[in-house]
Scaffold this active site. Structure first.
Site, PDB file in Angstrom:
ATOM      1  N   HIS A  42       0.848  -1.191   0.000  1.00 42.74           N
ATOM      2  CA  HIS A  42       0.000   0.000   0.000  1.00 42.74           C
ATOM      3  C   HIS A  42       0.879   1.235   0.000  1.00 42.74           C
ATOM      4  CE1 HIS A  42      -3.117   2.861   1.204  1.00 42.74           C
ATOM      5  NE2 HIS A  42      -3.974   1.961   0.767  1.00 42.74           N
ATOM      6  N   ASP A  68      -8.083  -4.820  -0.175  1.00 40.54           N
ATOM      7  CA  ASP A  68      -8.628  -5.511  -1.346  1.00 40.54           C
ATOM      8  C   ASP A  68      -8.413  -7.013  -1.287  1.00 40.54           C
ATOM      9  OD1 ASP A  68      -9.605  -3.296  -2.843  1.00 40.54           O
ATOM     10  OD2 ASP A  68      -7.532  -2.693  -3.108  1.00 40.54           O
TER      11      ASP A  68
HETATM   12  N1  ACO Z   1       4.012  -7.637  -5.101  1.00 40.40           N
HETATM   13  C1  ACO Z   1       5.346  -7.706  -5.276  1.00 40.40           C
HETATM   14  N2  ACO Z   1       6.206  -6.680  -5.043  1.00 40.40           N
HETATM   15  C2  ACO Z   1       5.670  -5.541  -4.635  1.00 40.40           C
HETATM   16  C3  ACO Z   1       4.291  -5.380  -4.434  1.00 40.40           C
HETATM   17  C4  ACO Z   1       3.442  -6.485  -4.683  1.00 40.40           C
HETATM   18  N3  ACO Z   1       2.132  -6.420  -4.503  1.00 40.40           N
HETATM   19  N4  ACO Z   1       4.022  -4.113  -4.023  1.00 40.40           N
HETATM   20  C5  ACO Z   1       5.213  -3.483  -3.968  1.00 40.40           C
HETATM   21  N5  ACO Z   1       6.205  -4.349  -4.324  1.00 40.40           N
HETATM   22  C6  ACO Z   1       7.645  -4.070  -4.309  1.00 40.40           C
HETATM   23  C7  ACO Z   1       8.062  -3.172  -5.464  1.00 40.40           C
HETATM   24  O1  ACO Z   1       8.409  -3.923  -6.600  1.00 40.40           O
HETATM   25  C8  ACO Z   1       9.214  -2.428  -4.851  1.00 40.40           C
HETATM   26  O2  ACO Z   1      10.312  -3.288  -4.842  1.00 40.40           O
HETATM   27  P1  ACO Z   1      11.814  -2.672  -4.992  1.00 40.40           P
HETATM   28  O3  ACO Z   1      12.030  -1.799  -3.788  1.00 40.40           O
HETATM   29  O4  ACO Z   1      12.711  -3.877  -5.026  1.00 40.40           O
HETATM   30  O5  ACO Z   1      11.843  -1.903  -6.287  1.00 40.40           O
HETATM   31  C9  ACO Z   1       8.784  -2.214  -3.402  1.00 40.40           C
HETATM   32  O6  ACO Z   1       7.910  -3.327  -3.114  1.00 40.40           O
HETATM   33  C10 ACO Z   1       8.069  -0.903  -3.156  1.00 40.40           C
HETATM   34  O7  ACO Z   1       7.051  -0.792  -4.131  1.00 40.40           O
HETATM   35  P2  ACO Z   1       6.384   0.556  -4.602  1.00 40.40           P
HETATM   36  O8  ACO Z   1       5.770   0.384  -5.949  1.00 40.40           O
HETATM   37  O9  ACO Z   1       7.354   1.680  -4.421  1.00 40.40           O
HETATM   38  O10 ACO Z   1       5.235   0.728  -3.553  1.00 40.40           O
HETATM   39  P3  ACO Z   1       4.113   1.790  -3.647  1.00 40.40           P
HETATM   40  O11 ACO Z   1       3.860   2.209  -2.262  1.00 40.40           O
HETATM   41  O12 ACO Z   1       4.416   2.843  -4.635  1.00 40.40           O
HETATM   42  O13 ACO Z   1       2.898   0.952  -4.262  1.00 40.40           O
HETATM   43  C11 ACO Z   1       0.959  -0.324  -4.467  1.00 40.40           C
HETATM   44  C12 ACO Z   1       1.805   0.589  -3.580  1.00 40.40           C
HETATM   45  C13 ACO Z   1       0.660   0.338  -5.842  1.00 40.40           C
HETATM   46  C14 ACO Z   1      -0.361  -0.597  -3.770  1.00 40.40           C
HETATM   47  C15 ACO Z   1       1.733  -1.629  -4.722  1.00 40.40           C
HETATM   48  O14 ACO Z   1       2.050  -2.236  -3.467  1.00 40.40           O
HETATM   49  C16 ACO Z   1       0.976  -2.618  -5.598  1.00 40.40           C
HETATM   50  O15 ACO Z   1       1.060  -2.536  -6.825  1.00 40.40           O
HETATM   51  N6  ACO Z   1       0.203  -3.578  -4.980  1.00 40.40           N
HETATM   52  C17 ACO Z   1      -0.612  -4.496  -5.726  1.00 40.40           C
HETATM   53  C18 ACO Z   1      -1.893  -3.810  -6.205  1.00 40.40           C
HETATM   54  C19 ACO Z   1      -2.886  -3.573  -5.093  1.00 40.40           C
HETATM   55  O16 ACO Z   1      -3.144  -4.434  -4.261  1.00 40.40           O
HETATM   56  N7  ACO Z   1      -3.479  -2.371  -5.093  1.00 40.40           N
HETATM   57  C20 ACO Z   1      -4.497  -1.975  -4.084  1.00 40.40           C
HETATM   58  C21 ACO Z   1      -4.018  -0.889  -3.194  1.00 40.40           C
HETATM   59  S1  ACO Z   1      -5.205  -0.563  -1.911  1.00 40.40           S
HETATM   60  C22 ACO Z   1      -6.378   0.442  -2.590  1.00 40.40           C
HETATM   61  O17 ACO Z   1      -6.179   1.083  -3.590  1.00 40.40           O
HETATM   62  C23 ACO Z   1      -7.739   0.516  -1.929  1.00 40.40           C
END
Ligand code: ACO
Length: 428
Positions: free
Chosen positions: A306, A363
């Site tokens: 998140h 979610d």
């Molecule tokens: N699976 C695998 N790796 C992940 C995931 C995931 N779900 N989420 C983040 N990471 C990793 C990234 O690849 C990154 O790795 P790195 O540091 O080696 O490059 C690190 O964790 C940080 O990721 P960011 O993208 O910087 O995290 P951010 O806070 O920007 O993104 C987000 C948050 C978009 C929710 C992301 O975690 C994601 O895509 N999750 C899956 C989609 C999801 O469940 N969305 C619902 C959000 S809740 C809502 O909207 C109500």
């Protein structure tokens, strides 16, 4: 004395005031920045920008805290009542019995949409996405309620909020029935908010849907947990549109459009697709997790991580318990829930997820609960919108009713052509 930070530009120093919120979070107030320095701030995605001061919802992403008007969301779990929480968010305090009864009565009496609006539903193709219909129909409500073009006192706010919260569920149910080619089912004034919605969704003219208490509680809780999340994309959209003094219907219709996107409200649909893929045997949970860790795969573990919560998402914890209760009561096994549990177990001991603070988000469990209740996947985001509506109304009102609003109008750093002469390339 106001605390300040010092900004040094071209050898000159400027004092910028610090603002401190009630939970101690601090921000640099840059409202005078351009006037005094000629500079603007640049923050694409607004990750470092407070767009307003707000007294509605508090989030501490590091500690996994979410509070509505100061009340931790876990405290709504015992006797979940979405309408009571909606009032709390919009009016800033819990309703008295009298206020609650008055509000509920308006909800009951205004649940129908104007008969003429039924033709609008017929005008959509059966394949129309329900979110498109929802946004269009909420906007259309302003045609039927010109009396709410200007909402500038609390009584009017109560009247319009009740109508909108009531009618959104009727519109949502009608959109669903339209997509299935089924006759609309009118709201039943004897039913409470959630059973009435499920009645309009699932009853047949010859067979009435009966909602049991556990389902009613689970659905109420699901709506409550989605009711507000401070300045998220759709809420910021509602505030932005409302800042032009657009009416509440038009502002909330734009919120529905913002919520529609897969990066915002559409994520639980992706979670369900992922669980189904694993269940269909295309991949084991272990293989899926391996792929999610591999940056080249382009996959992520849906429902994990998140932008704000860098600890657990408190909504996911409550929803996990809710899912367990619902399945126990239904005496039903859902293989997708077993897969979800397995994925959670794997990730909790996997250093990739632990080091990056990636925990299940709201979610991850909401799709499983909606599926158990019988809600089709294309309605998931619509349900999210029903839940989020009180938050949108609360933010719209905080901005428009009580204060003197200022139109939201960000600036930009221009990176296009320098001045260029107009020389047409068209044939004379
Ligand atoms: N699976 C695998 N790796 C992940 C995931 C995931 N779900 N989420 C983040 N990471 C990793 C990234 O690849 C990154 O790795 P790195 O540091 O080696 O490059 C690190 O964790 C940080 O990721 P960011 O993208 O910087 O995290 P951010 O806070 O920007 O993104 C987000 C948050 C978009 C929710 C992301 O975690 C994601 O895509 N999750 C899956 C989609 C999801 O469940 N969305 C619902 C959000 S809740 C809502 O909207 C109500």
């Amino acid at each position: 004395m106001t605390e300040t930070v010092t900004l040094k530009v071209d050898g000159k120093e400027y004092q910028l005031p610090l603002v401190t919120g009630t939970e101690g979070e601090r921000a640099i107030d840059i409202t005078r920045l351009r006037a005094e320095t000629g500079l603007i701030s640049l923050d694409p995605g607004y990750g470092n920008t407070g767009s307003c001061e707000s007294a509605i919802t508090y989030i501490d992403g590091e500690q996994g805290i979410l509070r509505y008007r100061g009340i931790p969301i876990e405290q709504f779990e015992k006797n979940p009542n979405f309408i009571e929480v909606a009032w709390l968010l919009i009016f800033g305090k819990l309703p008295t019995q009298q206020e609650y009864d008055r509000f509920s009565e308006v909800l009951t009496n205004t649940a129908n949409v104007d008969e003429a609006m039924k033709h609008n539903f017929q005008g959509f193709p059966r394949s129309a996405p329900p979110m498109a219909i929802l946004s269009a129909m909420i906007n259309a409500l302003s045609c039927y309620h010109p009396e709410f073009q200007d909402v500038d006192d609390p009584d009017q706010l109560e009247a319009v909020a009740a109508r909108l919260i009531s009618k959104i569920r009727t519109i949502a149910a009608y959109a669903y029935r339209r997509s299935r080619g089924k006759p609309v089912i009118y709201p039943d004034p004897k039913l409470r908010y959630v059973p009435n919605f499920l009645h309009m969704m699932f009853s047949q003219p010859y067979d009435k849907y009966i909602c049991d208490d556990v389902t009613q509680d689970a659905f109420n809780l699901l709506l409550i947990l989605h009711a507000d999340h401070e300045q998220n994309c759709s809420t910021s959209t509602v505030r932005m549109v409302g800042s032009s003094q657009a009416n509440l219907f038009a502002s909330c219709a734009s919120g529905v459009s913002a919520l529609w996107g897969p990066l915002h409200g559409g994520a639980n649909v992706q979670v369900l697709k992922m669980l189904q893929t694993i269940h269909d045997g295309d991949m084991t949970p272990e293989e899926y997790v391996r792929r999610a860790k591999d940056k080249d795969s382009g996959e992520r573990l849906m429902g994990f991580g998140h932008r704000v919560y860098k600890n657990f998402d408190p909504r996911a914890t409550v929803l996990q318990r809710t899912a367990e209760r619902l399945f126990k009561k239904m005496n039903k096994q859902d293989p997708l829930l077993d897969i979800a549990r397995k994925l959670e177990e794997i990730t909790l001991s996997d250093s990739y997820f632990v080091e990056r603070n990636l925990y299940p988000n709201v979610d991850f469990y909401s799709g499983i609960i909606l599926r158990a209740i019988g809600i089709p996947v294309n309605m998931f985001t619509v349900i999210f919108a029903i839940g989020r509506l009180p938050g949108w109304i609360a933010h719209w009102a905080e901005q428009n009713v009580s204060a003197s609003p200022r139109i939201a109008r960000p600036r930009q750093v221009y990176t296009g052509n320098p001045e260029t002469r107009y020389v047409s390339l068209l044939d004379e």
